[in-house]
Structures are given as structure tokens and as C-alpha cells.
Design a protein around this motif. Structure first.
Motif, PDB file in Angstrom:
ATOM      1  N   LEU A 186       0.951  -1.217   0.022  1.00 21.50           N
ATOM      2  CA  LEU A 186      -0.051   0.246  -0.279  1.00 21.50           C
ATOM      3  C   LEU A 186       1.021   1.230  -0.104  1.00 21.50           C
ATOM      4  O   LEU A 186       1.964   1.222   0.679  1.00 21.50           O
ATOM      5  CB  LEU A 186      -0.894  -0.105   1.211  1.00 21.50           C
ATOM      6  N   PRO A 187       0.303   2.285  -0.624  1.00 20.40           N
ATOM      7  CA  PRO A 187       1.351   3.608  -0.574  1.00 20.40           C
ATOM      8  C   PRO A 187       1.176   4.169   0.693  1.00 20.40           C
ATOM      9  O   PRO A 187       0.117   4.192   1.651  1.00 20.40           O
ATOM     10  CB  PRO A 187       0.473   4.454  -1.768  1.00 20.40           C
ATOM     11  N   GLU A 188       2.231   4.950   0.918  1.00 21.19           N
ATOM     12  CA  GLU A 188       2.213   5.699   2.225  1.00 21.19           C
ATOM     13  C   GLU A 188       1.392   7.186   1.939  1.00 21.19           C
ATOM     14  O   GLU A 188       1.386   7.540   0.954  1.00 21.19           O
ATOM     15  CB  GLU A 188       3.688   6.018   2.355  1.00 21.19           C
ATOM     16  N   PRO A 189       1.004   7.874   3.237  1.00 25.25           N
ATOM     17  CA  PRO A 189       0.282   8.791   2.954  1.00 25.25           C
ATOM     18  C   PRO A 189       1.335   9.897   2.776  1.00 25.25           C
ATOM     19  O   PRO A 189       2.640   9.881   3.044  1.00 25.25           O
ATOM     20  CB  PRO A 189      -0.291   9.239   4.413  1.00 25.25           C
ATOM     21  N   THR A 190       1.008  10.972   2.160  1.00 24.58           N
ATOM     22  CA  THR A 190       2.031  12.210   1.962  1.00 24.58           C
ATOM     23  C   THR A 190       1.752  13.580   2.303  1.00 24.58           C
ATOM     24  O   THR A 190       0.292  13.607   2.420  1.00 24.58           O
ATOM     25  CB  THR A 190       2.107  12.268   0.323  1.00 24.58           C
ATOM     26  N   THR A 191       2.467  14.531   2.482  1.00 30.14           N
ATOM     27  CA  THR A 191       2.196  15.935   2.913  1.00 30.14           C
ATOM     28  C   THR A 191       1.617  16.524   1.719  1.00 30.14           C
ATOM     29  O   THR A 191       2.024  16.240   0.720  1.00 30.14           O
ATOM     30  CB  THR A 191       3.464  16.560   3.452  1.00 30.14           C
ATOM     31  N   GLY A 192       0.290  17.131   2.208  1.00 27.13           N
ATOM     32  CA  GLY A 192      -0.384  17.986   1.026  1.00 27.13           C
ATOM     33  C   GLY A 192      -1.615  17.082   0.551  1.00 27.13           C
ATOM     34  O   GLY A 192      -2.450  17.600  -0.229  1.00 27.13           O
ATOM     35  N   MET A 193      -1.763  15.918   0.852  1.00 28.38           N
ATOM     36  CA  MET A 193      -3.161  15.079   0.726  1.00 28.38           C
ATOM     37  C   MET A 193      -4.128  15.623   1.167  1.00 28.38           C
ATOM     38  O   MET A 193      -3.920  16.093   2.538  1.00 28.38           O
ATOM     39  CB  MET A 193      -2.934  13.529   0.785  1.00 28.38           C
ATOM     40  N   THR A 194      -5.453  15.936   0.435  1.00 33.19           N
ATOM     41  CA  THR A 194      -6.556  16.605   1.086  1.00 33.19           C
ATOM     42  C   THR A 194      -7.138  15.610   2.107  1.00 33.19           C
ATOM     43  O   THR A 194      -6.518  14.367   2.349  1.00 33.19           O
ATOM     44  CB  THR A 194      -7.670  16.896  -0.078  1.00 33.19           C
TER      45      THR A 194
END
Length: 445
Positions: A186-194
Motif C-alpha cells: 500500500l502507498p504511504e500517506p503524503t504531505t499535502g493530500m487533502t
């Protein structure tokens, strides 16, 4: 969280280390109960007069766990080594009940010379005329803030007076279980995602891993505050609330939708996350893929899991986050040894050896030059990670908000109560929001 460390259930009311509890604060001037006029008179007396033997004993009071106590005591011992005439009466306890104890000591005429405080109470204690105005010391350089980010030391100014010195810098962090995500592709969360993207991501984590993707932060004032700033609002505006009942309703509805989609744990587990300390947050107990914490808490989280953790900014525009004083050191206005107490504050913030000892336990070092030294010297990967993440986020920080107004701690508590009414389905989001607004207005009245 006290953001800082959330309270530990069942923690002892107070602890002394190396010195008996009954000797705490011995030798301080006797004061009338919470009378600002008397405090002012004490401040004009024979300040900083040492005893007949030329020695000064300062009382100091803080909250935290065993690890913080050890680091603080080591730093204070270093001060005494460099200043043999100054010793300390040291007392500490868990967050739970700390401010009740501080209020009792202050009202009873036995306040510590130096005490730890956070932005939940700084304005309140400053308004009571309890905290020493540190402005003249900073202006003269006796309290050196020249290496602090300007917005950081200014976050201690209340009504034009510097009421507290930032003990460290902190910001909000979304901590996630990197091992869980990697194992499941699974992808990691990122800064800037809503926020919507974060919830959709968490929903996918739940479906793939059977672990709820994200802790529900609707009861977390940190998350609510950042979200408000992203809407062009703020927690407070002057002496009033900076948001409306419609804003709170939208916030509660956002997380009701997340719960309905299975992106969060069940209400009982959410409550557990709301009520437990940093060592038992859901991201380390395996009950959620993320937790909403302070970045400086990464080392403490890492001690409680074998999994690799990652951290990014809260969802939305990261410029809504700011260089927050994780907590402050304040000096009692009526202390008989104000100048020495201020020198201790300056030492804890600006002495290279002391700053290395304290590390990031109270947040990133306020002194930017020494922050780099701590990062270079530490062998703790989690501490390095905390410093690196906040250094990166600092490039995106917006302006600091005003220090929270009197009643903020009650507002925080009422948000938990109202959010849990919605989390458990006992009230619709709009009704829970109305309940919260009524309680807020009463709290700040």
C-alpha cells in the motif's frame, strides 16, 4: 496532550526525586492567596538575595514521565556544577492533575520559582499576574532568543508581555505504520493530500489489511485547529471563538462519513485512542494505521513498537501548521530569586551541553544552531527523524496563531465530549456541534 504527553491513567499525584516531597518549595516567601497585589509587592522586595551562606535554592516543577525527569535532572545538575551556589528542589508528576496541583500551590502561597506550562494555560496564568514578564531580560540579552525562530518566542507573548520561554518547538504530525503498508503493498500517506484523500486512503488500508486505516481525530483539538486554519478560520479571534457551529458541524460530518466507510476504528477503540497516553496510541498498539500526535513524540512511539513508523504533516495545506512552542518555562513573578531563575531558563535553552542532554523530549531545541548540533550528534533514529521532518515542514509553516485564551483547556475537554457523542451515534453531528458551542461559550465567558 497535553502537547505534549497525554495524561497517564492512574498516575501518581506527584513525585520528588532525590529530595523528600515535603521539602518541596521550602524557603519561599509566604504569600496571600492568589492576590496579584501581594505578588507585585513580593516582586519589589529583596529579589535574588541569597542566604547567609550565599547559596540559592530554586524550586522547579514540571510534568512528564521517568525519561523526562532523568533528562531534566541531568541538565539541572550540570547547571549546579557550573554554578555551585545554586541548587534545586525538583518535583515532577504525570500530566494528569499537574495543573490542579500548580493552581493549588499558587493559590496557597507556595508556588515554584520555575514551572513548566503549556499554551492551554499560559494566557490564564499571565492574566492572574502569576508569570514574570521576561521582556526586559530578552531585550537585555540575559535571556537570549536571538537564535529562536521569531514566531516561536513570540508565541509566548500574552498582552504584550513575554510570559513564557519556549522549551522547544513542535508541530502536528500524522504518524503511520510503514511496516504495515509495505507488507501489504500500500502507498504511504503524503504531505499535502487533502482530508478527503486521506480518508479514501485509510478506507483502502482497512479493506486490504483489516486494520482500520486511521484514528478518528474528530475529538483532537490539534487536528480541528489545523483544519480550521485551512478554512481561513482559527481557534480563537481576540477574546472570542474563531469558528462557528457550522464549522464544527462540517468537521463532525467529515468524520462520520469516514466511520461509515470503515476508514476508522469502532467507537470503543476510538475512545481508547482519545483516552490513553502516547505509549498506547493506536498506531503502536496495532489498532489503527495512523495516529495524530506531536512530531517530537516519535521517539516515545518508536519505543513501543517493533514496526517502522513514518510521519507526515496533517492533511490539507501544510502552511496551516506553525512553529508551536511545545511547552514553556515560566518564572513565578513573586520569586525571591528571579534573576537566577531566568538565568536557568537561558541555560536550558542555550547551553550546548544542556541542550544535548535534553534532546527533543520537550520538542526540537528552540535554538536553531543547537538544533543542528543535536541532530548531528544523536544516534537515535527516531529523534533524527523527528528533527528532519519538522525541519522540512518548517519551510512550509504559516504564521503562528495567538496564544489560546483563558478556558482553552476546557474547550479541549468539551471537544472530546461532543465528538464522542457523535462517534458513538448518540447525537447527530449538528446536535453534537451545538452542544460543543454552548460549552465553549461557557468555558471562555
Amino acid at each position: 496532550m497535553h502537547p505534549a504527553t497525554p495524561p497517564t491513567a492512574g498516575a501518581p499525584a506527584g513525585r520528588s526525586h532525590r529530595t523528600p516531597r515535603r521539602r518541596l518549595l521550602r524557603g519561599l516567601v509566604a504569600l496571600a492567596v492568589a492576590a496579584p497585589l501581594v505578588l507585585g509587592a513580593a516582586a519589589c522586595g529583596d529579589d535574588d538575595s541569597a542566604g547567609d551562606d550565599g547559596k540559592v535554592k530554586l524550586s522547579i516543577f514540571w510534568w512528564g514521565g521517568e525519561a523526562r525527569a532523568k533528562l531534566t535532572e541531568d541538565a539541572l545538575a550540570l547547571y549546579t556544577k557550573k554554578n555551585p551556589n545554586v541548587t534545586f528542589e525538583k518535583t515532577w508528576q504525570a500530566n494528569q492533575g499537574y495543573f490542579d496541583k500548580l493552581a493549588t500551590l499558587t493559590a496557597g502561597g507556595n508556588p515554584p520559582d520555575i514551572f513548566q506550562i503549556d499554551d492551554n494555560y499560559l494566557a490564564e496564568y499571565a492574566a492572574r499576574n502569576t508569570t514574570l514578564d521576561l521582556t526586559s531580560y530578552s531585550d537585555s540579552g540575559k535571556l537570549d532568543v536571538s537564535k529562536f525562530p521569531k514566531s516561536l518566542w513570540q508565541y509566548g507573548v500574552v498582552d504584550g508581555k513575554l510570559a513564557g520561554l519556549a522549551a522547544g518547538e513542535n508541530t502536528q504530525g500524522l504518524v503511520y505504520n510503514k511496516t504495515l503498508l509495505t507488507k501489504n503493498g500500500l502507498p504511504e500517506p503524503t504531505t499535502g493530500m487533502t482530508w478527503e484523500e486521506h480518508i479514501a486512503w485509510a478506507e483502502q488500508v482497512t479493506k486490504k489489511t483489516k486494520v482500520p486505516g486511521t484514528m478518528d481525530p474528530s475529538a483532537d483539538y490539534k487536528a480541528f485547529w489545523v483544519w480550521l486554519r485551512q478554512q481561513g478560520k482559527d481557534m480563537y479571534k481576540g477574546t472570542e471563538l474563531g469558528f462557528t457551529v457550522e464549522d464544527v458541524t462540517r468537521w463532525f460530518e467529515l468524520w462520520k462519513g469516514a466511520r461509515d466507510r470503515g476508514a476508522t476504528p469502532t467507537p470503543d477503540v476510538i475512545h481508547e485512542g482519545n483516552a490513553t497516553d502516547i505509549t498506547k496510541q493506536l498506531v503502536v498498539t496495532g489498532k489503527a494505521g495512523t495516529s495524530w500526535v506531536w512530531v517530537n513524540q516519535m521517539p516515545e512511539l518508536k519505543k513501543n513498537t517493533k514496526d517502522e513508523l513514518g510521519v507526515v504533516a496533517y492533511p490539507g495545506d501544510p502552511s496551516a501548521q506553525w512553529a508551536r512552542a511545545s511547552m514553556y518555562w515560566s518564572v513565578f513573578k513573586g520569586s525571591k530569586h528571579k534573576d537566577v531563575a531566568v538565568d536557568v531558563l537561558n541555560f536550558l535553552a542555550n547551553d550546548p551541553e544542556a541542550v544535548k542532554i535534553l534532546g527533543t523530549d520537550r520538542g526540537l531545541p528552540s535554538n536553531l544552531d543547537l538544533r543542528r548540533v543535536v541532530s548531528d550528534d544523536t544516534t537515535d533514529p527516531a529523534m533524527k527523524q523527528s528533527i528532519a521532518v519538522e525541519t522540512e515542514l518548517a519551510q512550509k509553516f504559516g504564521q503562528s496563531p495567538q496564544v489560546p485564551i483563558k478556558g482553552h483547556s476546557k474547550v479541549r475537554a468539551e471537544l472530546i465530549k461532543a465528538a464522542e457523542e457523535a462517534q458513538y451515534g448518540r447525537l447527530a453531528p449538528a446536535a453534537a456541534a451545538a452542544l460543543f458551542m454552548d460549552a465553549c461559550k461557557s468555558a471562555i465567558a
